[in-house]
Design a protein around this motif. Structure first.
Motif, mmCIF file in Angstrom:
data_model
loop_
_atom_site.group_PDB
_atom_site.id
_atom_site.type_symbol
_atom_site.label_atom_id
_atom_site.label_comp_id
_atom_site.label_asym_id
_atom_site.label_seq_id
_atom_site.Cartn_x
_atom_site.Cartn_y
_atom_site.Cartn_z
ATOM 1 N N ALA A 51 0.838 -1.195 0.000
ATOM 2 C CA ALA A 51 0.000 0.000 0.000
ATOM 3 C C ALA A 51 0.875 1.247 0.000
ATOM 4 N N ALA A 52 0.331 2.336 -0.520
ATOM 5 C CA ALA A 52 1.087 3.577 -0.626
ATOM 6 C C ALA A 52 1.475 4.114 0.747
ATOM 7 N N THR A 53 0.794 3.683 1.793
ATOM 8 C CA THR A 53 1.119 4.154 3.134
ATOM 9 C C THR A 53 2.236 3.355 3.778
ATOM 10 N N GLY A 54 2.755 2.321 3.089
ATOM 11 C CA GLY A 54 3.823 1.508 3.651
ATOM 12 C C GLY A 54 5.111 2.296 3.778
ATOM 13 N N THR A 55 6.026 1.778 4.548
ATOM 14 C CA THR A 55 7.303 2.457 4.734
ATOM 15 C C THR A 55 8.109 2.396 3.452
ATOM 16 N N ALA A 56 9.102 3.272 3.363
ATOM 17 C CA ALA A 56 9.942 3.322 2.168
ATOM 18 C C ALA A 56 10.696 2.009 1.993
ATOM 19 N N ASP A 57 11.182 1.425 3.076
ATOM 20 C CA ASP A 57 11.906 0.162 2.983
ATOM 21 C C ASP A 57 11.003 -0.957 2.484
ATOM 22 N N ALA A 58 9.747 -0.958 2.924
ATOM 23 C CA ALA A 58 8.815 -1.984 2.476
ATOM 24 C C ALA A 58 8.507 -1.816 0.989
ATOM 25 N N ARG A 59 8.381 -0.575 0.525
ATOM 26 C CA ARG A 59 8.136 -0.336 -0.909
ATOM 27 C C ARG A 59 9.334 -0.757 -1.748
ATOM 28 N N LEU A 60 10.553 -0.479 -1.242
ATOM 29 C CA LEU A 60 11.745 -0.892 -1.980
ATOM 30 C C LEU A 60 11.871 -2.414 -2.013
ATOM 31 N N ALA A 61 11.551 -3.070 -0.894
ATOM 32 C CA ALA A 61 11.585 -4.534 -0.861
ATOM 33 C C ALA A 61 10.550 -5.120 -1.808
ATOM 34 N N ALA A 62 9.375 -4.493 -1.872
ATOM 35 C CA ALA A 62 8.344 -4.970 -2.798
ATOM 36 C C ALA A 62 8.783 -4.742 -4.238
ATOM 37 N N GLY A 63 9.435 -3.617 -4.503
ATOM 38 C CA GLY A 63 9.950 -3.358 -5.852
ATOM 39 C C GLY A 63 10.988 -4.374 -6.258
ATOM 40 N N LYS A 64 11.891 -4.714 -5.346
ATOM 41 C CA LYS A 64 12.906 -5.725 -5.635
ATOM 42 C C LYS A 64 12.256 -7.085 -5.880
ATOM 43 N N GLN A 131 2.813 -0.997 -9.270
ATOM 44 C CA GLN A 131 3.867 -2.008 -9.267
ATOM 45 C C GLN A 131 5.092 -1.525 -10.036
ATOM 46 N N SER A 132 4.867 -0.921 -11.198
ATOM 47 C CA SER A 132 6.013 -0.443 -11.971
ATOM 48 C C SER A 132 6.700 0.737 -11.264
ATOM 49 N N LEU A 133 5.948 1.551 -10.539
ATOM 50 C CA LEU A 133 6.566 2.619 -9.756
ATOM 51 C C LEU A 133 7.413 2.056 -8.615
ATOM 52 N N GLN A 134 6.955 0.975 -7.996
ATOM 53 C CA GLN A 134 7.749 0.323 -6.953
ATOM 54 C C GLN A 134 9.044 -0.229 -7.536
ATOM 55 N N MET A 135 8.963 -0.826 -8.719
ATOM 56 C CA MET A 135 10.155 -1.355 -9.366
ATOM 57 C C MET A 135 11.126 -0.226 -9.710
ATOM 58 N N ALA A 136 10.607 0.875 -10.226
ATOM 59 C CA ALA A 136 11.456 2.014 -10.589
ATOM 60 C C ALA A 136 12.087 2.630 -9.344
ATOM 61 N N ALA A 137 11.340 2.718 -8.256
ATOM 62 C CA ALA A 137 11.890 3.280 -7.019
ATOM 63 C C ALA A 137 13.028 2.413 -6.495
ATOM 64 N N TRP A 138 12.856 1.097 -6.548
ATOM 65 C CA TRP A 138 13.937 0.210 -6.116
ATOM 66 C C TRP A 138 15.155 0.408 -7.015
ATOM 67 N N LEU A 139 14.935 0.479 -8.317
ATOM 68 C CA LEU A 139 16.026 0.639 -9.264
ATOM 69 C C LEU A 139 16.793 1.936 -9.000
ATOM 70 N N LEU A 140 16.070 3.021 -8.750
ATOM 71 C CA LEU A 140 16.718 4.310 -8.513
ATOM 72 C C LEU A 140 17.440 4.357 -7.162
ATOM 73 N N SER A 141 17.118 3.441 -6.250
ATOM 74 C CA SER A 141 17.775 3.422 -4.947
ATOM 75 C C SER A 141 19.126 2.705 -4.984
#
Length: 150
Positions: A51-64, A131-141
């Protein structure tokens, strides 16, 4: 009178019973394999979006997890250039853009060609925008690649 050796031509030679069972088992295995592939395609990506309210680390882990669960690793390496550029090269090129995450998310969904040579990036329409935004956020990190000693 001699017996005709060709009088039993109407009946084919008998086949072993195990051959019929082997054919049935083989066809069942093929049908199960096709069903499994179809089920995996219909089910979509393996990781559920955070969910968009998740922590940044959780979003990056989901993107990965989404990157690893899709076919990204077939063409891209973490550090090495394979068919397409490495993830670190992509992050280094787009990190300074203001719209980097949106641009990369659109590229993931729509595909493209020409920005990295002649290789074609296939589109991934099964991915949602989030989902694609999560993937892009992980990539940019990802960190910049280490300079290679020559």
């Amino acid at each position: 009178m001699d017996r005709n050796p060709y009088e039993d031509e109407d009946q084919p030679p008998s086949r072993p019973r195990w051959l019929g069972w082997a054919i049935v088992v083989f066809m069942l295995l093929v049908a199960l394999g096709v069903f499994n592939i179809g089920w995996r395609i219909m089910r979509g990506p393996a990781a559920a979006p955070v969910a968009a309210t998740g922590t940044a680390d959780a979003r990056l882990a989901a993107g990965k997890a989404l990157v690893e669960g899709n076919d990204c690793m077939r063409c891209h390496g973490m550090v090495r250039h394979y068919v397409g550029p490495s993830f670190q090269q992509i992050a280094q090129r787009y990190r300074d853009r203001a719209d980097a995450a949106e641009h990369l998310a659109r590229r993931i969904r729509e595909g493209g060609a020409g920005e990295w040579g002649r290789a074609i990036m296939p589109r991934h329409p099964q991915l949602t925008e989030d989902q694609s935004l999560q993937m892009a956020a992980w990539l940019l990190s990802l960190p910049d690649p280490a300079p290679q000693a020559t």
